[in-house]
Design a protein around this motif. Sequence first.
Motif, short mmCIF file in Angstrom:
data_model
loop_
_atom_site.label_atom_id
_atom_site.label_comp_id
_atom_site.label_asym_id
_atom_site.label_seq_id
_atom_site.Cartn_x
_atom_site.Cartn_y
_atom_site.Cartn_z
N ILE A 24 0.99 -1.22 0.04
CA ILE A 24 -0.36 -0.07 -0.17
C ILE A 24 1.06 1.40 0.47
CG2 ILE A 24 -1.45 1.72 1.68
CD1 ILE A 24 -2.78 -0.67 2.74
N ILE A 25 1.84 1.52 0.67
CA ILE A 25 2.82 2.54 1.13
C ILE A 25 3.68 3.12 -0.34
CG2 ILE A 25 5.00 3.78 1.95
CD1 ILE A 25 3.68 2.07 5.05
N ILE A 28 1.61 3.59 -3.69
CA ILE A 28 0.83 5.77 -3.40
C ILE A 28 2.50 6.19 -3.49
CG2 ILE A 28 0.74 6.97 -1.76
CD1 ILE A 28 -1.56 5.14 -0.36
N MET A 29 3.39 5.82 -3.02
CA MET A 29 4.16 6.26 -3.17
C MET A 29 5.07 6.70 -4.95
SD MET A 29 7.09 6.07 0.50
CE MET A 29 7.99 6.94 0.09
N ALA A 31 3.47 6.02 -7.49
CA ALA A 31 2.28 6.65 -8.37
C ALA A 31 3.03 7.70 -8.59
CB ALA A 31 0.78 6.95 -8.27
N ILE A 88 -3.30 5.60 -9.27
CA ILE A 88 -3.25 5.41 -7.88
C ILE A 88 -3.87 4.08 -7.68
CG2 ILE A 88 -3.49 6.34 -5.79
CD1 ILE A 88 -3.13 8.89 -6.32
N SER A 91 -1.23 2.04 -9.58
CA SER A 91 -0.60 1.70 -8.59
C SER A 91 -0.52 0.91 -7.20
CB SER A 91 0.18 2.68 -8.86
OG SER A 91 1.64 2.64 -8.02
N LEU A 92 -1.49 1.13 -7.01
CA LEU A 92 -2.11 0.05 -5.34
C LEU A 92 -1.50 -1.04 -6.22
CD1 LEU A 92 -4.37 2.60 -3.48
CD2 LEU A 92 -1.98 1.29 -2.99
#
Length: 186
Positions: A24-25, A28-29, A31, A88, A91-92
């Motif tokens: 998850i982290i 987000i990053m 993306a 996002i 990407s997730l």
Amino acid sequence: MSFNLLERTEPGRRRFGVALFVGIIAGIMSAFVKWGAEVPLPPRTFSGGRDEFNPPYLFLRDYLGIDPTHAVYTFSEHVINPVMVTHIIFSLVFAIGYCLVAEIFPKVKLWQGALAGIIATIAVHWISFPLLGLTPSLPNIPLDEYISELLGHIFWFWAIEMIRRDLRNRITHQPDAEVPLDAKFR
């Protein structure tokens, strides 16, 4: 010593909960990394009547019935394009999937994630999207688009891998699942 792409880690060394959290982290990053790569290397030309939206937006709209335009929001008096929200989301999905797969199949991390970026480009942009009608057929895509997508995905997965490895190792206080526990680690 043999090289086996399907080599698996020991089940007791896998940390799926950590992989989900880290995914998850990293999603987000990373993306933001993917967006940043598209500034010097824009992924699409809009010649030839191509749709103004990116393939993930079209996939959500046309295949899943999700209208990303409902995700429009305003920040600092700017209306944020819903296409960015699709980056996002995807990407997730890819980062979480990558982090979970890396717990079982360590070779997916080859070249610090670059192999996964290459595979994603080929499987998604060069095969799936044309077959789904989300992009033109391969001969009708400009070379610029091939280069942009390939390099953008390599950078994207490299960022995912750097985040994945660092956070996994910090959280578990152990090396990755395929590394012997008695190996020198820091």
